[in-house]
Design an enzyme around this catalytic site. Sequence first.
Site, PDB file in Angstrom:
ATOM      1  N   LYS A 179     104.258  13.417  26.980  1.00 12.57           N
ATOM      2  CA  LYS A 179     103.810  14.495  27.863  1.00 12.57           C
ATOM      3  C   LYS A 179     102.397  14.174  28.304  1.00 12.57           C
ATOM      4  O   LYS A 179     101.491  14.016  27.484  1.00 12.57           O
ATOM      5  CB  LYS A 179     103.856  15.833  27.125  1.00 12.57           C
ATOM      6  CG  LYS A 179     103.958  17.058  28.035  1.00 12.57           C
ATOM      7  CD  LYS A 179     102.762  17.324  28.919  1.00 12.57           C
ATOM      8  CE  LYS A 179     101.511  17.688  28.143  1.00 12.57           C
ATOM      9  NZ  LYS A 179     100.358  18.063  29.070  1.00 12.57           N
ATOM     10  N   THR A 233      90.074  20.162  19.807  1.00  6.88           N
ATOM     11  CA  THR A 233      90.281  20.709  18.463  1.00  6.88           C
ATOM     12  C   THR A 233      90.980  22.060  18.532  1.00  6.88           C
ATOM     13  O   THR A 233      91.837  22.368  17.696  1.00  6.88           O
ATOM     14  CB  THR A 233      88.930  20.832  17.739  1.00  6.88           C
ATOM     15  OG1 THR A 233      88.399  19.508  17.561  1.00  6.88           O
ATOM     16  CG2 THR A 233      89.085  21.493  16.379  1.00  6.88           C
ATOM     17  N   ALA A 235      93.218  23.097  20.752  1.00 10.34           N
ATOM     18  CA  ALA A 235      94.654  22.860  20.946  1.00 10.34           C
ATOM     19  C   ALA A 235      95.274  22.235  19.703  1.00 10.34           C
ATOM     20  O   ALA A 235      96.416  22.532  19.353  1.00 10.34           O
ATOM     21  CB  ALA A 235      94.870  21.962  22.158  1.00 10.34           C
ATOM     22  N   GLU A 253      94.450  13.604  16.916  1.00  6.90           N
ATOM     23  CA  GLU A 253      93.171  12.956  17.218  1.00  6.90           C
ATOM     24  C   GLU A 253      92.432  13.916  18.123  1.00  6.90           C
ATOM     25  O   GLU A 253      92.799  14.109  19.282  1.00  6.90           O
ATOM     26  CB  GLU A 253      93.423  11.606  17.888  1.00  6.90           C
ATOM     27  CG  GLU A 253      92.192  10.706  17.886  1.00  6.90           C
ATOM     28  CD  GLU A 253      91.395  10.800  19.170  1.00  6.90           C
ATOM     29  OE1 GLU A 253      90.380  11.553  19.175  1.00  6.90           O
ATOM     30  OE2 GLU A 253      91.759  10.147  20.154  1.00  6.90           O
ATOM     31  N   CYS A 287      85.866  11.564  23.840  1.00 11.49           N
ATOM     32  CA  CYS A 287      85.776  12.205  22.529  1.00 11.49           C
ATOM     33  C   CYS A 287      84.882  11.427  21.567  1.00 11.49           C
ATOM     34  O   CYS A 287      84.336  11.999  20.627  1.00 11.49           O
ATOM     35  CB  CYS A 287      87.174  12.378  21.930  1.00 11.49           C
ATOM     36  SG  CYS A 287      88.096  10.828  21.756  1.00 11.49           S
TER      37      CYS A 287
END
Length: 480
Positions: A179, A233, A235, A253, A287
């Site tokens: 996705k 984080t 989600a 991750e 990130c």
Amino acid sequence: MITYDRLFVGGSWVEASEPELLDIASPHDRSVVGRAVQARPADIDRAVAAARASFEAGRWRLTPPTERIAALRRFNALRERSAERIARLISLENGSAGWFTRAGQPGLTRQANAYLKAAQEFAWEETQAPSDPGSKVRSVVRREAVGVVAAVIPWNSPFSSATSKIIPALVTGNSVVLKVSPENSLSMGFLAELLEQAGLPDGVISVLPADRETSEYLVSHPEVDKISFTGSTRAGRRIASIAGEQLKRVSLELGGKSAALILPDADIAKAIEGVKFASLLNNGESCIAQTRILAPRSRYEEIVAGLKDLVESLKVGDPDDPETFVGPMIRPDQQERVRDYIRLGIEEGARLVTGGPEVPEGLEQGNYVTPTVFADVDNSMRIAREEIFGPVLVVIAYDDVDEAVRIADDSEYGLSGGVWSSDEEHALAVARRLRTGTVTVNGASVAFDGPFGGFKSSGIGREYGAVGLGTYTEYKTITV
């Protein structure tokens, strides 16, 4: 104009349940550069059913590992031959500067090769002798595919995020529903074309752009066995709760607010040049970006001045311009989010060294922000604690190494970090003390053979290399 009016489901291009096309806007000038159909729950059902059928039939999972490795090598070769097109597509839809998208292509090769080397050496089946010499029982320990994997990736580095999941998941025999973010419909549509050419069995792989609600439908699907997620984080917490309720395997991750520790003996010029890449890569939308700069109080103003000169020297503008280092944010809402954080830093009392909330002159038609440096930042400020995801650096003073380590670790995150010193062994000793998943010393690039992932709120599990492969397998023990 690039158009994808079908979805790649189970290895074939099919009509979507809802044929309406989404406009893909350029972050540079907000013009429409492509259109693509988006997946809905009915399309998720179809993709998961295809994945389940292929897995249960064993068309891929029972294929010998050597043949799976060969198929992924074919895919990687196809991707390598298309490197320039991939780089341009990502710049087009993401606004990532061309230097970054092109520089990332060899990294994709190293990433894939590390996985495939690990797969060649992987202990798919081992026979263990009994620990009791008097026992006649021996154990056959196997590593087998988990099942149907829902791989969910963010928009900021789509090809890297996609291949870091689909290569290990596929090479270990799983069936995968990938996705992707709507913003990446163009580059990920091209990824689907490459997977089609690689010749995987029917049902084994789907690539579906979809919104957040459809993503949650996928990870909640009862026929999904494992979730592999990269993203925020917030989600990640939601996905972890779904996985916990349904006892799904999960790898996460997540976000970061990483620190770059410049030690007192560091070569400041080299450290600042390293920060240019470690902290401002991909327009700051990364990130692993080291956006907290920890500077010794004895050299604090020297480092602040160096960062000011660095940031002011960077060209902001059109990602296609070879001189551009920082491009636009991906969407207008992300642009406003970063500008709001810059305003917040001023309100919190940080010293604005350079930059500010104003849009760069002449770039008002795009999603641009002005790269910004704050000094006199306390680690309790929100600009030092929250992931901004943009070109905003905060400089925090420390008195000794113990305090530097304490400040670096005083974060809910623990994904990345860096240490700068003229004494490599000392830098390594400091790196060992940090509670974070990855640390670079003196600007070393991230390796793909060792595991990658985060401590604390930066995630669960690891990617890359043999450890990354293992997260897509289950142990089976047969006693004979």
